[in-house]
Design a protein around this motif. Structure first.
Motif, PDB file in Angstrom:
ATOM      1  N   LYS A   1      22.965  -9.386 -43.561  1.00 17.84           N
ATOM      2  CA  LYS A   1      22.120 -10.334 -44.298  1.00 17.84           C
ATOM      3  C   LYS A   1      21.046 -10.984 -43.433  1.00 17.84           C
ATOM      4  O   LYS A   1      20.405 -11.940 -43.853  1.00 17.84           O
ATOM      5  CB  LYS A   1      22.989 -11.403 -44.960  1.00 17.84           C
TER       6      LYS A   1
ATOM      7  N   THR B   1      17.551 -10.912 -42.225  1.00 25.44           N
ATOM      8  CA  THR B   1      16.307 -10.240 -42.600  1.00 25.44           C
ATOM      9  C   THR B   1      15.484  -9.791 -41.399  1.00 25.44           C
ATOM     10  O   THR B   1      14.813  -8.757 -41.474  1.00 25.44           O
ATOM     11  CB  THR B   1      15.443 -11.124 -43.517  1.00 25.44           C
TER      12      THR B   1
ATOM     13  N   HIS C   1      16.421  -6.271 -40.543  1.00 27.77           N
ATOM     14  CA  HIS C   1      15.858  -5.307 -41.503  1.00 27.77           C
ATOM     15  C   HIS C   1      14.354  -5.147 -41.273  1.00 27.77           C
ATOM     16  O   HIS C   1      13.825  -4.036 -41.353  1.00 27.77           O
ATOM     17  CB  HIS C   1      16.137  -5.751 -42.942  1.00 27.77           C
ATOM     18  N   ASN C   2      13.675  -6.259 -40.989  1.00 27.45           N
ATOM     19  CA  ASN C   2      12.236  -6.194 -40.717  1.00 27.45           C
ATOM     20  C   ASN C   2      11.939  -5.374 -39.468  1.00 27.45           C
ATOM     21  O   ASN C   2      10.995  -4.575 -39.452  1.00 27.45           O
ATOM     22  CB  ASN C   2      11.645  -7.598 -40.571  1.00 27.45           C
TER      23      ASN C   2
ATOM     24  N   SER D   1      14.286  -0.138 -45.771  1.00 23.32           N
ATOM     25  CA  SER D   1      14.638  -1.370 -45.042  1.00 23.32           C
ATOM     26  C   SER D   1      13.903  -2.578 -45.598  1.00 23.32           C
ATOM     27  O   SER D   1      14.482  -3.660 -45.713  1.00 23.32           O
ATOM     28  CB  SER D   1      14.340  -1.206 -43.550  1.00 23.32           C
TER      29      SER D   1
ATOM     30  N   LYS E   1      15.557  -3.860 -48.575  1.00 22.89           N
ATOM     31  CA  LYS E   1      16.742  -4.667 -48.252  1.00 22.89           C
ATOM     32  C   LYS E   1      16.333  -6.112 -47.956  1.00 22.89           C
ATOM     33  O   LYS E   1      17.050  -7.046 -48.307  1.00 22.89           O
ATOM     34  CB  LYS E   1      17.504  -4.056 -47.085  1.00 22.89           C
ATOM     35  N   VAL E   2      15.174  -6.282 -47.333  1.00 20.14           N
ATOM     36  CA  VAL E   2      14.649  -7.642 -47.117  1.00 20.14           C
ATOM     37  C   VAL E   2      14.396  -8.304 -48.470  1.00 20.14           C
ATOM     38  O   VAL E   2      14.768  -9.465 -48.682  1.00 20.14           O
ATOM     39  CB  VAL E   2      13.353  -7.627 -46.274  1.00 20.14           C
TER      40      VAL E   2
ATOM     41  N   LEU F   1      17.381  -9.610 -50.184  1.00 19.00           N
ATOM     42  CA  LEU F   1      17.834 -10.883 -49.607  1.00 19.00           C
ATOM     43  C   LEU F   1      16.865 -12.020 -49.907  1.00 19.00           C
ATOM     44  O   LEU F   1      17.272 -13.171 -50.006  1.00 19.00           O
ATOM     45  CB  LEU F   1      18.003 -10.738 -48.089  1.00 19.00           C
ATOM     46  N   ASN F   2      15.586 -11.698 -50.031  1.00 18.39           N
ATOM     47  CA  ASN F   2      14.557 -12.712 -50.260  1.00 18.39           C
ATOM     48  C   ASN F   2      13.446 -12.130 -51.134  1.00 18.39           C
ATOM     49  O   ASN F   2      12.440 -11.637 -50.622  1.00 18.39           O
ATOM     50  CB  ASN F   2      13.983 -13.208 -48.930  1.00 18.39           C
TER      51      ASN F   2
ATOM     52  N   ASP G   1       9.480 -12.859 -50.607  1.00 20.58           N
ATOM     53  CA  ASP G   1       8.863 -12.602 -49.313  1.00 20.58           C
ATOM     54  C   ASP G   1       7.572 -11.809 -49.511  1.00 20.58           C
ATOM     55  O   ASP G   1       7.583 -10.579 -49.571  1.00 20.58           O
ATOM     56  CB  ASP G   1       9.843 -11.846 -48.419  1.00 20.58           C
TER      57      ASP G   1
ATOM     58  N   THR H   1       6.639  -8.909 -47.132  1.00 15.20           N
ATOM     59  CA  THR H   1       7.386  -7.668 -47.309  1.00 15.20           C
ATOM     60  C   THR H   1       6.750  -6.825 -48.405  1.00 15.20           C
ATOM     61  O   THR H   1       6.604  -5.609 -48.250  1.00 15.20           O
ATOM     62  CB  THR H   1       8.866  -7.961 -47.594  1.00 15.20           C
TER      63      THR H   1
END
Length: 167
Positions: free
Chosen positions: A43, A45, A48-49, A67, A70-71, A74-75, A78, A81
């Motif tokens: 979890k 980020t 993942h970033n 990836s 996946k960010v 979680l958010n 963003d 992203t």
């Protein structure tokens, strides 16, 4: 763990090491060191970033988008992203060869459409983002009134049966 961090976050020095590797262009090394960490801290980020950015730098477009998605899981707010995903779709489309008649392939057209969708999502989060507006304006202005001006007639027929957009 490092002082002040919970057990749900990797040690700061590990993140710093990955950032240093990334900044020095050691992208494969970033991936090899980040992957074990992401399994322990799914979890986080920033991990993942970093994985997404390293994959993007290596032109592993699909893994980078995976990836970045996946960010977003979680958010979802963003904006950067969404911007990064749009930029990857754009880079990927522009790196592929054109069809025999000098027009975009179906795959490239879909990637440009996905770039537009990603940039539009970034603007939904922050309508004032000038970089996103600029990229969108270029993409919008490059789209002709008739699809056959951009892609071949065969590709137009193929597109009528294929969904366009983000996964």
């Amino acid at each position: 763990t490092s002082k002040g961090l919970s057990s749900s976050e990797p040690p700061r020095e590990k993140i710093q090491e990955l950032m240093n590797l990334y900044n020095h262009g050691q992208l494969a090394e970033v991936l090899s060191k980040a992957k074990p960490l992401i399994s322990l801290f799914p979890k986080v980020t920033v991990l993942h970033n970093l994985i997404a950015a390293a994959n993007s730098g290596l032109k592993n477009w699909d893994q980078a988008i995976e990836s970045f998605n996946k960010v977003l899981a979680l958010n979802p707010k963003d904006e950067m992203t969404y911007f990064n995903i749009g930029t990857i779709y754009l880079q990927d489309a522009l790196s592929k060869p054109l069809s025999d008649d000098g027009k975009l392939t179906v795959e490239n057209f879909q990637k440009l459409q996905s770039a537009i969708i990603s940039y539009e999502n970034a603007l939904k989060v922050n309508p004032l983002n000038e970089i996103v507006k600029f990229n969108l304006s270029i993409l919008y202005s490059s789209m002709p009134d008739k699809p056959s001006q951009l892609i071949s007639d065969k590709a137009v027929q193929e597109l009528s049966n294929i969904p366009i957009g983000l996964p």
